[in-house]
Design an enzyme around this catalytic site. Structure first.
Site, PDB file in Angstrom:
ATOM      1  N   ARG A 295       0.888  -1.145   0.113  1.00 58.09           N
ATOM      2  CA  ARG A 295       0.046   0.112   0.188  1.00 58.09           C
ATOM      3  C   ARG A 295       0.898   1.356  -0.116  1.00 58.09           C
ATOM      4  NH1 ARG A 295      -2.950  -3.441   3.369  1.00 58.09           N
ATOM      5  NH2 ARG A 295      -4.808  -3.964   2.440  1.00 58.09           N
ATOM      6  N   LYS A 317       3.425  11.641 -11.374  1.00 59.80           N
ATOM      7  CA  LYS A 317       2.676  10.840 -11.942  1.00 59.80           C
ATOM      8  C   LYS A 317       3.583   9.509 -12.260  1.00 59.80           C
ATOM      9  CE  LYS A 317       0.899  13.865 -14.786  1.00 59.80           C
ATOM     10  NZ  LYS A 317       0.346  13.959 -16.488  1.00 59.80           N
ATOM     11  N   GLU A 359      11.150  18.949 -24.938  1.00 58.10           N
ATOM     12  CA  GLU A 359      10.393  19.361 -23.667  1.00 58.10           C
ATOM     13  C   GLU A 359      11.081  20.498 -22.956  1.00 58.10           C
ATOM     14  OE1 GLU A 359       7.721  17.546 -22.806  1.00 58.10           O
ATOM     15  OE2 GLU A 359       7.522  15.700 -23.880  1.00 58.10           O
ATOM     16  N   LYS A 410       8.892  23.542 -14.625  1.00 60.65           N
ATOM     17  CA  LYS A 410       7.686  22.475 -14.629  1.00 60.65           C
ATOM     18  C   LYS A 410       7.890  22.530 -13.025  1.00 60.65           C
ATOM     19  CE  LYS A 410       6.212  17.963 -14.755  1.00 60.65           C
ATOM     20  NZ  LYS A 410       6.124  16.637 -15.358  1.00 60.65           N
ATOM     21  N   GLU A 420      -3.351  18.793 -11.360  1.00 62.59           N
ATOM     22  CA  GLU A 420      -3.783  18.953 -12.777  1.00 62.59           C
ATOM     23  C   GLU A 420      -5.180  19.486 -12.880  1.00 62.59           C
ATOM     24  OE1 GLU A 420      -3.267  15.442 -14.911  1.00 62.59           O
ATOM     25  OE2 GLU A 420      -1.580  16.597 -16.227  1.00 62.59           O
ATOM     26  N   ARG A 424      -1.700  23.693 -14.548  1.00 63.99           N
ATOM     27  CA  ARG A 424      -0.796  22.440 -15.193  1.00 63.99           C
ATOM     28  C   ARG A 424      -1.102  22.247 -16.608  1.00 63.99           C
ATOM     29  NH1 ARG A 424       1.265  17.401 -11.165  1.00 63.99           N
ATOM     30  NH2 ARG A 424       2.260  16.170 -12.836  1.00 63.99           N
ATOM     31  N   ASN A 428       0.797  20.910 -21.267  1.00 61.76           N
ATOM     32  CA  ASN A 428       0.327  20.231 -22.547  1.00 61.76           C
ATOM     33  C   ASN A 428       0.582  20.871 -23.765  1.00 61.76           C
ATOM     34  OD1 ASN A 428      -0.690  18.013 -20.930  1.00 61.76           O
ATOM     35  ND2 ASN A 428      -2.853  19.089 -20.787  1.00 61.76           N
ATOM     36  N   HIS A 431       1.323  19.102 -27.062  1.00 60.27           N
ATOM     37  CA  HIS A 431       1.029  17.661 -26.904  1.00 60.27           C
ATOM     38  C   HIS A 431      -0.310  17.323 -27.275  1.00 60.27           C
ATOM     39  CE1 HIS A 431       4.479  17.686 -24.190  1.00 60.27           C
ATOM     40  NE2 HIS A 431       4.285  16.518 -23.779  1.00 60.27           N
ATOM     41  N   HIS A 435      -0.031  14.374 -29.488  1.00 56.15           N
ATOM     42  CA  HIS A 435      -0.550  12.903 -29.273  1.00 56.15           C
ATOM     43  C   HIS A 435      -1.139  12.474 -30.826  1.00 56.15           C
ATOM     44  CE1 HIS A 435      -0.607  13.351 -24.857  1.00 56.15           C
ATOM     45  NE2 HIS A 435       0.492  12.682 -25.330  1.00 56.15           N
ATOM     46  N   HIS A 447       8.033  10.563 -29.261  1.00 60.79           N
ATOM     47  CA  HIS A 447       7.106  11.602 -28.396  1.00 60.79           C
ATOM     48  C   HIS A 447       7.762  12.881 -28.644  1.00 60.79           C
ATOM     49  CE1 HIS A 447       4.688  13.101 -25.361  1.00 60.79           C
ATOM     50  NE2 HIS A 447       5.685  13.685 -24.830  1.00 60.79           N
TER      51      HIS A 447
HETATM   52  P1  NAD Z   1      13.079   5.536 -21.669  1.00 59.52           P
HETATM   53  O1  NAD Z   1      12.954   5.528 -20.199  1.00 59.52           O
HETATM   54  O2  NAD Z   1      12.390   4.642 -22.513  1.00 59.52           O
HETATM   55  O3  NAD Z   1      14.673   5.927 -22.205  1.00 59.52           O
HETATM   56  C1  NAD Z   1      15.041   6.225 -23.360  1.00 59.52           C
HETATM   57  C2  NAD Z   1      16.067   5.219 -23.893  1.00 59.52           C
HETATM   58  O4  NAD Z   1      17.279   5.614 -23.341  1.00 59.52           O
HETATM   59  C3  NAD Z   1      15.818   3.633 -23.309  1.00 59.52           C
HETATM   60  O5  NAD Z   1      16.321   2.900 -24.288  1.00 59.52           O
HETATM   61  C4  NAD Z   1      17.005   3.667 -22.053  1.00 59.52           C
HETATM   62  O6  NAD Z   1      17.360   2.492 -21.824  1.00 59.52           O
HETATM   63  C5  NAD Z   1      17.908   4.615 -22.545  1.00 59.52           C
HETATM   64  N1  NAD Z   1      18.660   5.260 -21.637  1.00 59.52           N
HETATM   65  C6  NAD Z   1      18.142   5.785 -20.606  1.00 59.52           C
HETATM   66  N2  NAD Z   1      19.045   6.412 -19.795  1.00 59.52           N
HETATM   67  C7  NAD Z   1      20.455   6.686 -20.474  1.00 59.52           C
HETATM   68  C8  NAD Z   1      21.612   6.822 -20.452  1.00 59.52           C
HETATM   69  N3  NAD Z   1      21.907   7.637 -19.458  1.00 59.52           N
HETATM   70  N4  NAD Z   1      22.872   6.262 -21.295  1.00 59.52           N
HETATM   71  C9  NAD Z   1      22.306   5.496 -22.271  1.00 59.52           C
HETATM   72  N5  NAD Z   1      21.033   5.164 -22.598  1.00 59.52           N
HETATM   73  C10 NAD Z   1      20.006   5.608 -21.683  1.00 59.52           C
HETATM   74  O7  NAD Z   1      12.402   6.872 -22.348  1.00 59.52           O
HETATM   75  P2  NAD Z   1      12.298   8.556 -21.497  1.00 59.52           P
HETATM   76  O8  NAD Z   1      12.156   9.266 -22.871  1.00 59.52           O
HETATM   77  O9  NAD Z   1      13.148   8.602 -20.672  1.00 59.52           O
HETATM   78  O10 NAD Z   1      10.498   8.461 -21.134  1.00 59.52           O
HETATM   79  C11 NAD Z   1       9.537   8.132 -21.791  1.00 59.52           C
HETATM   80  C12 NAD Z   1       8.355   7.650 -21.060  1.00 59.52           C
HETATM   81  O11 NAD Z   1       8.055   8.754 -19.941  1.00 59.52           O
HETATM   82  C13 NAD Z   1       7.255   7.366 -21.462  1.00 59.52           C
HETATM   83  O12 NAD Z   1       6.540   6.107 -21.231  1.00 59.52           O
HETATM   84  C14 NAD Z   1       6.313   8.558 -21.136  1.00 59.52           C
HETATM   85  O13 NAD Z   1       4.749   7.970 -21.098  1.00 59.52           O
HETATM   86  C15 NAD Z   1       7.014   8.911 -19.896  1.00 59.52           C
HETATM   87  N6  NAD Z   1       6.398  10.373 -19.311  1.00 59.52           N
HETATM   88  C16 NAD Z   1       5.819  10.249 -18.203  1.00 59.52           C
HETATM   89  C17 NAD Z   1       5.709  11.615 -17.549  1.00 59.52           C
HETATM   90  C18 NAD Z   1       5.205  11.706 -16.144  1.00 59.52           C
HETATM   91  O14 NAD Z   1       4.729  12.678 -15.602  1.00 59.52           O
HETATM   92  N7  NAD Z   1       5.071  10.580 -15.288  1.00 59.52           N
HETATM   93  C19 NAD Z   1       5.774  12.585 -18.369  1.00 59.52           C
HETATM   94  C20 NAD Z   1       6.174  12.446 -19.530  1.00 59.52           C
HETATM   95  C21 NAD Z   1       6.745  11.077 -20.115  1.00 59.52           C
HETATM   96 ZN    ZN Z   2       5.928  14.995 -23.181  1.00 55.44          ZN
END
Ligand code: NAD
Ligand code: ZN
Length: 543
Positions: A295, A317, A359, A410, A420, A424, A428, A431, A435, A447
């Protein structure tokens, strides 16, 4: 570690110090006030009785006392670090930020409190007789004498024309420290280039028990897992590691279940915390597994992509995808600590870096146009192959302040609206159309790339609606293109599918597509409804 504020008299150290202390939940110490309290005498009177030499002896003793006390924001006197031993002590016990302002600004500020600063001759102040004749001098002269001294501090912040709140934002970015509250317990965010080696120290300070699991993916764990584990073991913690396959396809409920099993076999109990070492996928999954394990246990974010540092790692999130759609499962469960080590970005593939930059540019448009000034530094990465890391980021001193400044936008927004409900929505930007592009291309457009194209199209929409001046879209397109991001819809994209995907989103939001549209660089309008015909015209006539 203390946060020391330094700089010439009148540079606003005390005003800034109070704001920072409040924001970071730290005590504030004004060293001159501390000296007055100990001496039971005002600083001008100490100068009058004991001369500058006597005051400096007291100042050194006071610094020694506060430097060895509990962490605080400390405003130093304008000449406190002229003494080499004082400087060494300050740098060994904290970080020093030197505020810089021009003589006119300083003089105006000093004039507001004439007689308080014994080394200065204060013109037009009604206190023409300096408290200690023979020593007082105009501020311009004092500034000229100390110019090379103040310039010798690595962390410097020009403050002449900034209001106190903005100065505080910049100071936090320069120190690389934030504290986020508003969603349950407040948590600290640190940014720097050696954060991974300090994980153990930070976890012991938080009191996270004797064990933890470091969750990474098949890229990040081999690269950085051992460094993190060594730092934790050095603090006596038992550490297990768990690697999930890299990539978005891993962001499933099945992976969450595998994390629960890892937590179980590692003996993770309520008082422990788990660690997410990776990009947004690792962070979202680990955070969600932590939210639901027993939990709710704490989790620590160690973001290693630019996107995770400036975006997904902040705000609490967490979640996973379903085959039917992205992020359909989730919980608000903020981390207990975020340590962003910007040196990890030197191994990030250039294509991933660019997605994070989309971003960061979005954040510049929302609230900090000055961030765009740093973009040319990334442009040198253009020749790097998509899959290769940007070697030019290794040891880049400007990187941590850039990342921290992009984060600050942010953080400011989520502080105002943690769940949100209002502002906030500004996040977007780019986005809504973005999207649509992702879905219409079945995620072939990444993305960050979709956000870049989406922001440019949304700027065109803003121009069409008279919200933005004409030319804004072209200006933004140039910025995204500067770092190698696409700014045009891919050839042959099914525009009806783009619009249909947005309409599907609209059903979730009660029947109307609501946009966050740019009105200028630095200003975003939220909740703008757009009729289908206008949207369709902009998509169809996009250059
Ligand atoms: P990711 O976590 O898939 O990382 C991208 C790639 O980079 C992966 O292959 C990873 O292994 C590699 N990688 C990471 N760090 C590295 C490093 N230092 N050196 C070499 N390789 C490295 O993708 P991302 O772009 O970081 O995140 C995308 C995700 O985030 C999506 O699922 C999206 O929905 C989510 N997201 C969440 C929020 C939120 O508020 N929680 C906001 C925006 C996006
Ligand atoms: Zn984004």
């Amino acid at each position: 570690m203390h946060l020391y504020l330094y700089g010439p008299p009148g540079s606003g150290k005390s005003t800034l110090g109070k704001i920072l202390a409040r924001r970071l939940d730290l005590p504030f110490i004004d060293l001159d006030a501390f000296i007055e309290c100990t001496a039971k005498q005002r600083v001008p009177d100490i100068f009058a009785c004991e001369g500058e030499a006597g005051f400096r002896i007291r100042e050194t003793a006071a610094l020694d006392q506060v430097a060895h006390g509990a962490p605080a924001v400390i405003a130093l006197g304008g000449g406190a670090l002229l003494s080499e031993p004082n400087r060494v002590l300050a740098q060994a016990t904290g970080e020093v930020l030197c505020l810089q302002a021009d003589a006119v600004t300083l003089e105006a500020r000093v004039n507001r409190h004439p007689g308080k600063r014994p080394l200065l001759a204060v013109p037009n102040s009604g206190c023409a007789v300096p408290p200690h004749p023979g020593q007082a001098k105009p501020i311009g002269l004092l500034l000229a004498e100390r110019a090379s001294h103040y310039a010798s501090f690595a962390r410097r912040l020009p403050v002449s024309d900034l209001p106190p709140d903005v100065t505080a934002d910049r100071a936090q970015a320069a120190f690389g420290i934030f504290r986020i509250s508003g969603m349950g317990t407040a948590y600290t965010v640190r940014v720097g280039d050696r954060m991974l080696d300090a994980v153990g120290e930070h976890l012991s300070e938080l009191g996270c028990g004797d064990r933890t699991v470091v969750v990474g993916d098949t890229h990040t764990l081999p690269l950085y897992g051992e460094r993190v584990a060594a730092s934790l073991r050095a603090r006596g913690m038992a550490v297990s590691t768990f690697a999930i396959p890299a990539g978005e396809t891993t962001k499933t409920v099945e992976t969450v279940a595998s994390l629960w099993s890892a937590f179980l076999s590692s003996g993770i109990e309520r008082g422990h915390a788990v660690i997410a070492l990776g990009g947004g996928v690792v962070g979202d999954l680990t955070g969600f597994a932590a939210a639901t394990w027993l939990r709710g246990v704490r989790w620590i974010g160690l973001p290693t992509t630019l996107l995770a540092m400036v975006d997904s790692g902040l705000g609490g999130k967490t979640g996973a995808d379903l085959p039917q759609g992205k992020n359909l499962i989730g919980a608000f469960h903020p981390p207990s600590l975020v340590l962003a080590d910007t040196s990890t970005l030197a191994t990030l593939p250039a294509s991933e870096l660019r997605c994070g930059l989309a971003e960061a540019i979005k954040h510049a448009v929302i609230g900090d146009p000055g961030l765009l000034d740093d973009l040319p530094r990334f442009a040198v990465c253009e020749p790097c192959a998509d899959s290769a890391p940007c070697a030019c980021l290794a040891d880049a001193e400007w990187l941590a302040p850039f990342v921290a400044r992009a984060m600050a936008v942010k953080i400011r927004v989520i502080q105002q609206d943690p769940f949100e409900k209002g502002v906030r929505a500004a996040l977007n930007l780019g986005h809504t159309i973005g999207h649509g592009i992702e879905k219409a291309t079945r995620f072939a457009v990444r993305h960050g790339e979709a956000v870049a194209i989406g922001t440019v199209l949304e700027a065109q929409l803003a121009e069409a609606l008279g919200i933005a001046p004409s030319g804004l879209a072209a200006q933004l397109a140039a910025r995204f293109a500067q770092v190698g991001l696409p700014v045009k819809l891919p050839a042959g994209i099914d525009l009806e599918a783009v619009q249909a995907a947005m309409t599907l989103d609209k059903k979730k939001a009660g029947g109307k597509v609501r946009f966050a549209l740019p009105a200028a660089i630095g200003e975003v309008r939220t909740g703008v409804t757009v009729d289908d015909d206008t949207l369709s015209a902009v998509l169809r006539h996009a250059p």
